[in-house]
Design an enzyme around this catalytic site. Sequence first.
Site, PDB file in Angstrom:
ATOM      1  N   ASP A   1       6.572 -47.825 -58.098  1.00  0.00           N
ATOM      2  CA  ASP A   1       6.788 -46.557 -57.418  1.00  0.00           C
ATOM      3  C   ASP A   1       5.964 -45.454 -58.069  1.00  0.00           C
ATOM      4  O   ASP A   1       6.314 -44.914 -59.117  1.00  0.00           O
ATOM      5  CB  ASP A   1       8.278 -46.193 -57.418  1.00  0.00           C
ATOM      6  CG  ASP A   1       8.578 -44.996 -56.518  1.00  0.00           C
ATOM      7  OD1 ASP A   1       7.621 -44.378 -56.008  1.00  0.00           O
ATOM      8  OD2 ASP A   1       9.769 -44.690 -56.331  1.00  0.00           O
TER       9      ASP A   1
ATOM     10  N   LYS B   1      10.144 -37.087 -43.558  1.00  0.00           N
ATOM     11  CA  LYS B   1       9.326 -36.713 -44.719  1.00  0.00           C
ATOM     12  C   LYS B   1       8.014 -37.481 -44.586  1.00  0.00           C
ATOM     13  O   LYS B   1       8.010 -38.707 -44.663  1.00  0.00           O
ATOM     14  CB  LYS B   1      10.062 -37.101 -46.006  1.00  0.00           C
ATOM     15  CG  LYS B   1       9.240 -36.974 -47.290  1.00  0.00           C
ATOM     16  CD  LYS B   1      10.051 -37.406 -48.515  1.00  0.00           C
ATOM     17  CE  LYS B   1       9.167 -37.605 -49.739  1.00  0.00           C
ATOM     18  NZ  LYS B   1       9.905 -38.132 -50.896  1.00  0.00           N
TER      19      LYS B   1
ATOM     20  N   ASP C   1       1.138 -38.581 -53.887  1.00  0.00           N
ATOM     21  CA  ASP C   1       0.567 -37.279 -54.268  1.00  0.00           C
ATOM     22  C   ASP C   1      -0.633 -37.499 -55.195  1.00  0.00           C
ATOM     23  O   ASP C   1      -1.646 -36.817 -55.083  1.00  0.00           O
ATOM     24  CB  ASP C   1       1.601 -36.425 -55.018  1.00  0.00           C
ATOM     25  CG  ASP C   1       2.715 -35.910 -54.119  1.00  0.00           C
ATOM     26  OD1 ASP C   1       2.659 -36.156 -52.899  1.00  0.00           O
ATOM     27  OD2 ASP C   1       3.647 -35.267 -54.647  1.00  0.00           O
TER      28      ASP C   1
ATOM     29  N   GLU D   1       3.883 -26.247 -48.736  1.00  0.00           N
ATOM     30  CA  GLU D   1       4.391 -27.507 -48.162  1.00  0.00           C
ATOM     31  C   GLU D   1       5.755 -27.311 -47.515  1.00  0.00           C
ATOM     32  O   GLU D   1       6.453 -26.326 -47.782  1.00  0.00           O
ATOM     33  CB  GLU D   1       4.458 -28.584 -49.237  1.00  0.00           C
ATOM     34  CG  GLU D   1       5.413 -28.245 -50.362  1.00  0.00           C
ATOM     35  CD  GLU D   1       6.147 -29.475 -50.882  1.00  0.00           C
ATOM     36  OE1 GLU D   1       6.615 -30.286 -50.056  1.00  0.00           O
ATOM     37  OE2 GLU D   1       6.247 -29.591 -52.108  1.00  0.00           O
TER      38      GLU D   1
ATOM     39  N   LYS E   1       8.062 -33.518 -61.791  1.00  0.00           N
ATOM     40  CA  LYS E   1       9.510 -33.522 -61.925  1.00  0.00           C
ATOM     41  C   LYS E   1       9.957 -34.363 -63.116  1.00  0.00           C
ATOM     42  O   LYS E   1       9.404 -35.424 -63.381  1.00  0.00           O
ATOM     43  CB  LYS E   1      10.141 -34.000 -60.626  1.00  0.00           C
ATOM     44  CG  LYS E   1      10.245 -32.859 -59.632  1.00  0.00           C
ATOM     45  CD  LYS E   1      10.500 -33.319 -58.237  1.00  0.00           C
ATOM     46  CE  LYS E   1       9.276 -33.054 -57.429  1.00  0.00           C
ATOM     47  NZ  LYS E   1       8.892 -33.862 -56.414  1.00  0.00           N
TER      48      LYS E   1
END
Length: 310
Positions: free
Chosen positions: A145, A93, A149, A32, A166
Amino acid sequence: MSIVLTMSETKFHTSPEVAQALKSGAPIVALESTIISHGLPRPSNLTVAREVEEIVRAHGAVPATIAILDGVVHIGLTDEQLIEIANRDDIAKASSRDLAVIAATRKSAATTVAATAHLAVLAGIHVFATGGLGGVHRGANESFDESADLTALSALDITVVCAGVKSILDVGATLERLETLAIGLVGYKTRAFPGFYLTDSGFTIEHQVESAAEIASIISQRVALKTNKSALIIANPVAEEMNRVRHDAILKSGLEGAAMNGITGKYVTPYLLEHFHTASNGESLKVNIEIIKSNSALAADIAVALSKKA
Ligand code: PSU
Ligand code: MN
């Protein structure tokens, strides 16, 4: 009125090297580009982008870094294009939903895990290395949120090597979503679900594998059993994690800073990563780079093992 797009209007460019590998069935690893443009600071972003491609090659596979430049989707970048992704100030992005807009308006964007996985599968590539997946954010019950992905990977036949999700996220909630979305999950030499900067997020993985060959067998079984409609995640913990006490303190100040500065949506992840890199004096950056390198090496090994089975 209906709008008909001809193929010539859809600018989709596969690099000669990747095109050749696709034709001959040689192992390929998708990489990516959001990590390069938004995840790592300059100038180490470019160094890492180049090194990661070299690692994939050293492990016997062809790297295919994916991005959109001036409206053209690129599967496999030249060194000049890597430099553009790393250094241009106008690189957006892009998640999957943004791809068509960026292409139609001839803009440039780095692709997230969602967008990269989508384009990789479109090109015929089914192994992908990233750093850490996006997931459910803390407080998502209020903010809603959740990274695209997750939903993207629920509908793509691709194997993604990552260091878990993360640690800035709600890890437990993310794992629940992965289960709901039927996204496969195995730990590479571990049953502890990694937390990106940390080797153990405190959550357990049900399945553990010991080798790339074992992963290749699982991928073959996914095809046979038709459970390859959704992705398979290989959780690969980093060898040396960040200092935990420092990690927790920086995470706390980062989350507070994001809330105080009204950072929302797609800007949250880059904001927190940048906060980590600055506040840890580069410690998190070092770990982040190790993560990307080690995931790329494992992804290449998986692609090679798969090509041997075929
Ligand atoms: N892993 C990294 N650095 C990153 C990312 C992953 O080591 O910058 C990026 C990926 O592109 C991932 C994105 O898809 O963060 C998630 O963003 P969001 O939470 O806005 O969906
Ligand atoms: Mn988000």
